[in-house]
Design a protein around this motif. Structure first.
Motif, PDB file in Angstrom:
ATOM      1  N   ASN A  54     -31.130 -19.948  40.553  1.00 33.58           N
ATOM      2  CA  ASN A  54     -31.023 -19.533  41.965  1.00 33.58           C
ATOM      3  C   ASN A  54     -30.738 -20.690  42.893  1.00 33.58           C
ATOM      4  OD1 ASN A  54     -31.635 -16.785  41.502  1.00 33.58           O
ATOM      5  ND2 ASN A  54     -33.781 -17.369  41.181  1.00 33.58           N
ATOM      6  N   GLU A  55     -30.322 -21.807  42.356  1.00 40.29           N
ATOM      7  CA  GLU A  55     -30.184 -22.991  43.203  1.00 40.29           C
ATOM      8  C   GLU A  55     -28.763 -23.263  43.673  1.00 40.29           C
ATOM      9  OE1 GLU A  55     -32.370 -26.711  42.255  1.00 40.29           O
ATOM     10  OE2 GLU A  55     -33.584 -25.263  41.132  1.00 40.29           O
ATOM     11  N   ASP A  56     -28.675 -23.874  44.832  1.00 39.56           N
ATOM     12  CA  ASP A  56     -27.410 -24.394  45.366  1.00 39.56           C
ATOM     13  C   ASP A  56     -26.300 -23.347  45.376  1.00 39.56           C
ATOM     14  OD1 ASP A  56     -28.628 -26.817  45.781  1.00 39.56           O
ATOM     15  OD2 ASP A  56     -27.866 -27.741  43.940  1.00 39.56           O
ATOM     16  N   GLY A  57     -26.684 -22.111  45.648  1.00 34.01           N
ATOM     17  CA  GLY A  57     -25.681 -21.064  45.827  1.00 34.01           C
ATOM     18  C   GLY A  57     -25.176 -20.434  44.545  1.00 34.01           C
ATOM     19  N   ARG A  58     -25.828 -20.709  43.398  1.00 32.33           N
ATOM     20  CA  ARG A  58     -25.383 -20.045  42.164  1.00 32.33           C
ATOM     21  C   ARG A  58     -25.631 -18.544  42.288  1.00 32.33           C
ATOM     22  NH1 ARG A  58     -27.457 -17.748  37.691  1.00 32.33           N
ATOM     23  NH2 ARG A  58     -26.535 -18.085  35.614  1.00 32.33           N
ATOM     24  N   ARG A 122     -19.182 -25.738  46.878  1.00 35.71           N
ATOM     25  CA  ARG A 122     -19.160 -27.206  46.771  1.00 35.71           C
ATOM     26  C   ARG A 122     -20.327 -27.770  45.980  1.00 35.71           C
ATOM     27  NH1 ARG A 122     -14.876 -29.155  46.248  1.00 35.71           N
ATOM     28  NH2 ARG A 122     -13.500 -27.749  47.325  1.00 35.71           N
ATOM     29  N   LYS A 123     -21.535 -27.262  46.271  1.00 33.04           N
ATOM     30  CA  LYS A 123     -22.714 -27.850  45.617  1.00 33.04           C
ATOM     31  C   LYS A 123     -22.636 -27.685  44.101  1.00 33.04           C
ATOM     32  CE  LYS A 123     -26.056 -27.701  49.339  1.00 33.04           C
ATOM     33  NZ  LYS A 123     -27.219 -27.020  49.907  1.00 33.04           N
ATOM     34  N   GLY A 124     -22.191 -26.529  43.673  1.00 35.72           N
ATOM     35  CA  GLY A 124     -22.071 -26.290  42.228  1.00 35.72           C
ATOM     36  C   GLY A 124     -20.988 -27.178  41.619  1.00 35.72           C
ATOM     37  N   ILE A 125     -19.858 -27.267  42.309  1.00 36.88           N
ATOM     38  CA  ILE A 125     -18.751 -28.089  41.786  1.00 36.88           C
ATOM     39  C   ILE A 125     -19.186 -29.554  41.705  1.00 36.88           C
ATOM     40  CG2 ILE A 125     -16.414 -28.938  42.287  1.00 36.88           C
ATOM     41  CD1 ILE A 125     -15.876 -26.167  43.590  1.00 36.88           C
ATOM     42  N   GLU A 180     -10.165 -29.501  40.759  1.00 39.88           N
ATOM     43  CA  GLU A 180     -11.336 -30.299  41.144  1.00 39.88           C
ATOM     44  C   GLU A 180     -11.701 -31.357  40.111  1.00 39.88           C
ATOM     45  OE1 GLU A 180     -13.133 -30.245  43.902  1.00 39.88           O
ATOM     46  OE2 GLU A 180     -12.197 -28.529  44.893  1.00 39.88           O
ATOM     47  N   LEU A 181     -11.520 -31.036  38.848  1.00 40.45           N
ATOM     48  CA  LEU A 181     -12.077 -31.905  37.799  1.00 40.45           C
ATOM     49  C   LEU A 181     -11.016 -32.682  37.015  1.00 40.45           C
ATOM     50  CD1 LEU A 181     -14.825 -29.466  36.425  1.00 40.45           C
ATOM     51  CD2 LEU A 181     -15.101 -31.286  38.112  1.00 40.45           C
ATOM     52  N   ALA A 182      -9.766 -32.532  37.413  1.00 41.02           N
ATOM     53  CA  ALA A 182      -8.692 -33.235  36.691  1.00 41.02           C
ATOM     54  C   ALA A 182      -9.021 -34.717  36.591  1.00 41.02           C
ATOM     55  CB  ALA A 182      -7.361 -33.045  37.420  1.00 41.02           C
ATOM     56  N   GLY A 183      -8.779 -35.272  35.419  1.00 40.56           N
ATOM     57  CA  GLY A 183      -9.034 -36.699  35.223  1.00 40.56           C
ATOM     58  C   GLY A 183     -10.383 -36.986  34.578  1.00 40.56           C
ATOM     59  N   THR A 184     -11.291 -36.005  34.628  1.00 43.16           N
ATOM     60  CA  THR A 184     -12.603 -36.237  34.004  1.00 43.16           C
ATOM     61  C   THR A 184     -12.775 -35.420  32.722  1.00 43.16           C
ATOM     62  OG1 THR A 184     -13.667 -34.491  35.288  1.00 43.16           O
ATOM     63  CG2 THR A 184     -13.742 -36.710  36.215  1.00 43.16           C
TER      64      THR A 184
END
Ligand code: GCO
Length: 471
Positions: A54-58, A122-125, A180-184
């Motif tokens: 239930n955290e950070d908007g999940r 954003r928080k989840g990402i 968002e995650l390209a490169g990682t």
């Protein structure tokens, strides 16, 4: 015919094979596992370890809903806390790195990173950005699964994988994450085990969302594979440097007798478990035998779908656990005939490394365009306990050694296998079996969240150190 992997290594006593140091895990000197570029890592999945539901908007997922229904999960367990990895990720990455593991396969929780309107959360990402950046800093190769079963509940409320629209929503999600995650991310896998999502989720109801209808299973499978096919070009466009693939669970089916009927039953078992996924991906068609098993269950397929689904892959992830011995059911299907006197795990699954080798070699013969393979999951559950600060998971050590020997045999028979991920890094929420079944190479005490490295992980670490020293 390749060697018998079970016979090569003694089950529970230290290996004595030529050239092998005297510990019960280290592969023999001629094993391909010594190749420095054979990736050895561990795997987990979001709902099984993260907690913090239930955290950070999940948003809620189908597994939150399903596990809240009495009787669906052993002991009423849920993933609400799990391994609390959402809060303990830094220590968990340290642990992974300290074990010398070179690869980490994780999954993203779709309900954590997008709101119900499809806008980014954003928080989840940011959670995944921090995690992946840290893994990269540690030099760990990252395999990221977009869908390891935690469908946002709001999509299930609109039909879930029975609704074709979910495939397009998945492509949107893949678009967002790969931007968002390209490169990682070194390797993206679209789906984990679509067979389980379709068959256990919609065919027999053992998993979320808990529906039971053969026609639903085939339609859900088609939409899952379509989702995969729609996502691959999106991932390629946004993150061209990474590898793109999918993870399939595969099952070995052997016939209980030489009779033609039992041989046919074993064939149908493997059609249902393997060809159902691999044929559409690699041949662009569904196996017709599947509809002999389940008459009248052909999914609705639109023009162009099979081309979308069968777009080339950079790699295929394979999850393997056990074999099933089957006989004809007297009609047009198969029934399980459990063998007696065979070694089994805490799940009751038979330990059968030869099945992995034989399937891999068989796939190479069947599919001429078989991409490079990573074993993205293999491992076993045992009733592990901490005694004087130690966990002696003897059966797992032997299990891993024998399955890695089977992988080596498949490589020597010409199958292009590039790596292997242990399932799992740590004990976690084992779906309908809750926390009772322990698959980790690290033990988790769920009352304190204390992690204890099991003997198996120590031996994998020792091998990786030796391999590094030789390089
Ligand atoms: C699966 C999943 C994992 C399981 C593992 C053990 O295959 O079911 O990918 O999440 O935990 O396979 O059952």
């Amino acid at each position: 015919m390749a060697n018998d992997a079970s016979a090569v290594f003694d089950t529970l006593s230290p290996a004595v094979s030529k050239g092998s140091p005297a510990d019960p895990f280290t592969p023999p000197a001629d094993s391909s596992l010594w190749r420095k570029n054979f990736l050895l890592g561990a795997a987990t999945a979001s709902y099984q370890i993260e907690g913090a539901v239930n955290e950070d908007g999940r948003l809620p997922s189908i597994w939150d809903t399903f596990s809240a229904i009495p009787g669906k999960v052993l002991a009423g367990d849920t993933g609400a806390v799990a391994c609390d990895h959402y809060h303990r990720w830094e220590a968990d990455v340290e642990m992974l790195a300290s074990l010398g593991l070179e690869g980490y396969r994780l999954s993203i929780a779709w309900p954590r990173v997008m709101d119900a309107a499809g806008a980014p959360n954003r928080k989840g990402i940011d959670f995944y950005k921090r995690l992946l950046n840290r893994l990269k800093e540690k030099g760990i190769t990252t395999f990221v699964t977009l869908y390891h079963w935690d469908l946002p509940q709001h999509l299930e409320d609109r039909g879930g994988w029975l609704n074709r629209d979910t495939a397009y929503r998945f492509a949107d999600y893949a678009d967002l994450m790969s931007c968002e995650l390209a490169g990682t991310v070194d390797a993206w896998t679209t789906l984990n085990e679509p067979w389980c999502s379709a068959y256990l989720g919609y065919g027999n109801g053992h998993h979320a969302p808990g529906l039971a209808n053969d026609r639903f299973a085939t339609q859900a499978m088609h939409h899952l594979l379509l989702a995969h096919g729609l996502a691959v070009p999106v991932l390629r466009a946004n993150d061209p440097a990474s590898q793109k693939g999918i993870v399939a669970n595969i099952g070995r089916g052997t016939a209980d007798s030489d009779s033609a009927a039992d041989q046919r039953a074993a064939h149908l078992f493997e059609v249902q478990h393997n060809a159902w996924i691999l044929d559409p991906l690699l041949k662009g068609s569904y196996p017709q035998d599947l509809f002999e098993l389940w008459p009248g269950t052909e999914p609705l397929v639109l023009d162009g779908d099979m081309e979308t689904i069968s777009a080339p892959l950079d790699f295929l992830g394979i999850n393997y656990y056990f074999r099933t011995n089957v006989a004809s059911d007297g009609a047009h299907g198969f029934r399980d005939v459990p063998l007696e006197g065979v070694e089994r795990t805490q799940m009751g699954w038979e330990v059968y490394p030869d099945g992995l080798r034989d399937l891999l070699i068989g796939f190479k013969e069947t599919y001429h365009n078989l991409p490079p393979i990573y074993i993205t999951e293999n491992g076993m559950a045992s009733d592990d306990e901490v005694t004087d600060g130690r966990v002696e998971d003897t059966q797992r050590i032997s299990f891993l050694k024998r399955h890695l020997a089977a992988v080596d045999q498949a490589i020597k028979a010409g199958v292009d296998i590039r790596g292997y991920f242990l399932w799992s890094l740590m004990d976690n929420f084992e779906w309908a079996f809750g926390y009772e079944r322990r698959f980790g190479v690290v033990h988790v005490d769920y009352s304190t969240q204390k992690r204890t490295i099991k003997r198996s992980a120590e031996l994998v670490e020792k091998f990786l150190q030796e391999r590094k020293a030789k390089a």
